[in-house]
Design a protein around this motif. Structure first.
Motif, PDB file in Angstrom:
ATOM      1  N   ALA A  42      42.496  41.464  41.565  1.00 31.06           N
ATOM      2  CA  ALA A  42      43.436  41.331  42.678  1.00 31.06           C
ATOM      3  C   ALA A  42      43.264  40.017  43.429  1.00 31.06           C
ATOM      4  N   ALA A  43      42.042  39.564  43.605  1.00 33.75           N
ATOM      5  CA  ALA A  43      41.769  38.312  44.325  1.00 33.75           C
ATOM      6  C   ALA A  43      40.366  37.843  43.969  1.00 33.75           C
ATOM      7  N   ALA A  44      40.113  36.554  44.159  1.00 31.09           N
ATOM      8  CA  ALA A  44      38.774  36.016  43.887  1.00 31.09           C
ATOM      9  C   ALA A  44      38.577  34.689  44.603  1.00 31.09           C
ATOM     10  N   LEU A  45      37.320  34.407  44.901  1.00 33.85           N
ATOM     11  CA  LEU A  45      36.892  33.112  45.432  1.00 33.85           C
ATOM     12  C   LEU A  45      35.585  32.765  44.746  1.00 33.85           C
ATOM     13  N   ALA A  65      32.944  35.866  44.861  1.00 38.63           N
ATOM     14  CA  ALA A  65      33.542  37.026  45.522  1.00 38.63           C
ATOM     15  C   ALA A  65      34.767  37.483  44.736  1.00 38.63           C
ATOM     16  N   HIS A  66      34.907  38.813  44.572  1.00 36.84           N
ATOM     17  CA  HIS A  66      35.974  39.359  43.737  1.00 36.84           C
ATOM     18  C   HIS A  66      36.520  40.651  44.335  1.00 36.84           C
ATOM     19  N   LEU A  67      37.821  40.856  44.153  1.00 38.22           N
ATOM     20  CA  LEU A  67      38.481  42.108  44.511  1.00 38.22           C
ATOM     21  C   LEU A  67      39.109  42.629  43.228  1.00 38.22           C
ATOM     22  N   ALA A  68      38.644  43.789  42.778  1.00 42.56           N
ATOM     23  CA  ALA A  68      39.118  44.365  41.519  1.00 42.56           C
ATOM     24  C   ALA A  68      40.578  44.789  41.633  1.00 42.56           C
ATOM     25  N   THR A  79      33.632  42.689  46.234  1.00 43.62           N
ATOM     26  CA  THR A  79      32.220  42.654  45.848  1.00 43.62           C
ATOM     27  C   THR A  79      31.781  41.212  45.622  1.00 43.62           C
ATOM     28  N   GLY A  80      30.484  41.041  45.500  1.00 49.76           N
ATOM     29  CA  GLY A  80      29.927  39.730  45.206  1.00 49.76           C
ATOM     30  C   GLY A  80      29.033  39.238  46.326  1.00 49.76           C
ATOM     31  N   VAL A 175      40.465  29.650  44.110  1.00 48.34           N
ATOM     32  CA  VAL A 175      41.003  30.792  44.842  1.00 48.34           C
ATOM     33  C   VAL A 175      42.050  31.454  43.958  1.00 48.34           C
ATOM     34  N   LEU A 176      41.865  32.738  43.676  1.00 52.98           N
ATOM     35  CA  LEU A 176      42.858  33.522  42.954  1.00 52.98           C
ATOM     36  C   LEU A 176      43.684  34.256  44.001  1.00 52.98           C
TER      37      LEU A 176
END
Length: 185
Positions: A42-45, A65-68, A79-80, A175-176
């Motif tokens: 869903a999102a990432a940094l 950092a990640h959002l599944a 998480t992360g 940035v995702l």
């Protein structure tokens, strides 16, 4: 071999390669099975950079950092970890935070986390926030411990605007962007 024959041969090789990537052979019976679709998170940094300081300070920020995808509507399920450090003249310190929220929009991300490891008492067990602007050439960064009240407990998903310049040649932030599914009715 003439140009037309070469073009046809290259095109055929590309099609064969693409076709082979789209199927997998099942073990035991040689029947082609469609390859599993990759699920986008869903999102990432992610990434690391040093901040620009003309006085020679060594200030580094690193993110993982990640959002599944399954947590797309819950940024507090991210998480992360992220890490930051500041050293100059043999003095300074570092902190590692466990991510507790991640939001992204376009090329901007905001991440917060509770500090789980540090050698700086002011950060011990505090939630801190960091913002990143990933523009590819001149990344920027901001953090929550700026201003008069640096002991302020930061709520999840909040930080200051990305006001710091990243040192030239060091910014590799990625940035995702978050893609929220909105109801159609």
């Amino acid at each position: 071999m003439n140009r037309r024959t070469k073009t046809i041969a290259v095109a055929a090789a590309v099609l064969l390669t693409l076709g082979a990537g789209g199927v997998a052979v099942a073990s035991g019976n040689d029947a082609p099975v469609p390859a599993a679709a990759t699920v986008r998170e869903a999102a990432a940094l992610t990434g690391t950079a040093k901040l620009y300081r003309p006085a020679g300070d060594d200030i580094t920020f690193s993110f993982d950092a990640h959002l599944a995808a399954k947590d797309n509507k819950d940024p507090e399920a991210a998480t992360g970890t992220f890490r930051f450090s500041h050293y100059k003249g043999g003095k300074g310190g570092y902190a590692v935070a466990k991510v507790d929220c991640l939001t992204t929009g376009g090329k901007v991300a905001v991440v917060t986390g509770k500090v789980i490891e540090t050698d700086v008492d002011a950060f011990r067990n505090k939630r801190v926030g960091v913002s990143v602007h990933d523009d590819g050439k001149h990344d920027r960064l901001g953090y929550s411990w700026v201003g008069r009240d640096t002991n302020l407990e930061v709520p999840p998903c909040l930080s200051a605007a990305p006001f710091e310049q990243v040192q030239k040649g060091t910014g590799d932030f990625k940035v995702l962007p978050w893609q929220i599914d909105y109801p159609t009715e």
